[in-house]
Design a protein around this motif. Structure first.
Motif, short mmCIF file in Angstrom:
data_model
loop_
_atom_site.label_atom_id
_atom_site.label_comp_id
_atom_site.label_asym_id
_atom_site.label_seq_id
_atom_site.Cartn_x
_atom_site.Cartn_y
_atom_site.Cartn_z
N GLN A 1 0.84 -1.19 0.00
CA GLN A 1 0.00 0.00 0.00
C GLN A 1 0.87 1.25 0.00
OE1 GLN A 1 -3.55 0.05 -0.03
NE2 GLN A 1 -3.06 2.18 -0.57
N VAL A 2 0.38 2.31 -0.63
CA VAL A 2 1.03 3.61 -0.59
C VAL A 2 0.19 4.53 0.29
CG1 VAL A 2 -0.12 4.43 -2.70
CG2 VAL A 2 2.03 5.49 -1.94
N TYR A 3 0.86 5.37 1.10
CA TYR A 3 0.19 6.27 2.02
C TYR A 3 0.51 7.70 1.61
CZ TYR A 3 -0.15 1.95 4.58
OH TYR A 3 -0.39 0.64 4.93
N LEU A 4 -0.53 8.54 1.57
CA LEU A 4 -0.43 9.89 1.02
C LEU A 4 -0.88 10.92 2.04
CD1 LEU A 4 -2.11 9.10 -2.42
CD2 LEU A 4 0.34 9.05 -1.89
N ALA A 24 4.37 10.92 -0.24
CA ALA A 24 4.03 9.51 -0.29
C ALA A 24 5.02 8.67 0.50
CB ALA A 24 4.00 9.02 -1.73
N SER A 25 4.52 7.59 1.08
CA SER A 25 5.35 6.61 1.75
C SER A 25 4.77 5.23 1.50
CB SER A 25 5.46 6.89 3.25
OG SER A 25 4.19 6.82 3.87
N GLY A 26 5.52 4.19 1.83
CA GLY A 26 5.08 2.83 1.58
C GLY A 26 5.71 2.29 0.30
N TYR A 94 -8.80 19.63 -1.23
CA TYR A 94 -8.05 19.06 -2.34
C TYR A 94 -7.37 17.77 -1.89
CZ TYR A 94 -8.76 23.22 -5.16
OH TYR A 94 -9.34 24.24 -5.90
N TYR A 95 -7.57 16.71 -2.67
CA TYR A 95 -7.07 15.38 -2.35
C TYR A 95 -6.10 14.90 -3.41
CZ TYR A 95 -11.28 15.06 0.61
OH TYR A 95 -12.27 15.27 1.53
N CYS A 96 -5.03 14.24 -2.99
CA CYS A 96 -4.20 13.52 -3.95
C CYS A 96 -4.56 12.04 -3.90
CB CYS A 96 -2.71 13.74 -3.71
SG CYS A 96 -2.05 13.08 -2.16
N ALA A 97 -4.24 11.34 -4.97
CA ALA A 97 -4.56 9.93 -5.08
C ALA A 97 -3.52 9.21 -5.92
CB ALA A 97 -5.94 9.74 -5.71
N ALA A 98 -3.26 7.96 -5.57
CA ALA A 98 -2.46 7.08 -6.41
C ALA A 98 -3.40 6.41 -7.40
CB ALA A 98 -1.72 6.05 -5.57
N LEU A 99 -3.02 6.37 -8.67
CA LEU A 99 -3.85 5.87 -9.74
C LEU A 99 -3.24 4.64 -10.40
CD1 LEU A 99 -4.56 9.26 -11.57
CD2 LEU A 99 -5.90 8.22 -9.73
N TRP A 111 -6.17 7.10 -1.41
CA TRP A 111 -6.45 8.52 -1.22
C TRP A 111 -5.63 9.10 -0.08
CZ3 TRP A 111 -9.39 11.20 -4.55
CH2 TRP A 111 -10.40 10.55 -5.27
N GLY A 112 -5.29 10.38 -0.20
CA GLY A 112 -4.82 11.14 0.95
C GLY A 112 -6.00 11.67 1.73
N GLN A 113 -5.73 12.33 2.86
CA GLN A 113 -6.80 12.85 3.72
C GLN A 113 -7.32 14.20 3.29
OE1 GLN A 113 -5.19 12.71 7.72
NE2 GLN A 113 -5.86 10.60 7.99
N GLY A 114 -6.61 14.89 2.43
CA GLY A 114 -7.07 16.16 1.89
C GLY A 114 -6.48 17.36 2.62
#
Length: 121
Positions: A1-4, A24-26, A94-99, A111-114
């Motif tokens: 998993q990736v954490y944002l 990002a981490s993970g 505003y949220y970032c996301a891994a795609l 998803w990140g927490q925003g």
């Protein structure tokens, strides 16, 4: 998993700008395409833009194209969204996301927490 984790939001006047960052981490960051989304109060979450794993390809929503460039720094495990020429209607979390792929904005891995950005005089 990736954490944002997003940062950089705040209060800004109309016409101003903010630089939003996502750390990002993970799992190896450079393995993922990344996207930015936003959600205004009382509205559905909407796509803003995306960038491929290498940073060489980008894809933007028509509503923000030319105003909100995305960049990434794989050496620092970060992706950024420069939000500029801001209007009150840009107020949102505003949220970032891994795609799965930068052109497939429905393929969300994480998803990140925003981070809240508020545009007000």
């Amino acid at each position: 998993q990736v954490y944002l984790v997003e940062s950089g939001g705040g209060l800004v006047q109309p016409g101003g700008s903010l630089r939003l960052s996502c750390a990002a981490s993970g799992r190896t960051f450079s393995s993922y395409a990344m996207g930015w989304f936003r959600q205004a109060p009382g509205k559905e979450r909407e796509f803003v833009g995306a960038i491929n794993w290498s940073g060489g390809g980008t894809y933007y929503a028509d509503s923000v194209k030319g105003r909100f460039p995305i960049s990434r720094d794989n050496a620092k495990n970060t992706v950024s969204l420069q939000i500029s020429r801001l209007k009150p209607e840009d107020t949102a979390v505003y949220y970032c996301a891994a795609l799965r792929d930068y052109s497939d904005i429905g393929g969300i891995i994480a998803w990140g927490q925003g981070t809240q950005s508020t545009v007000s005089a």
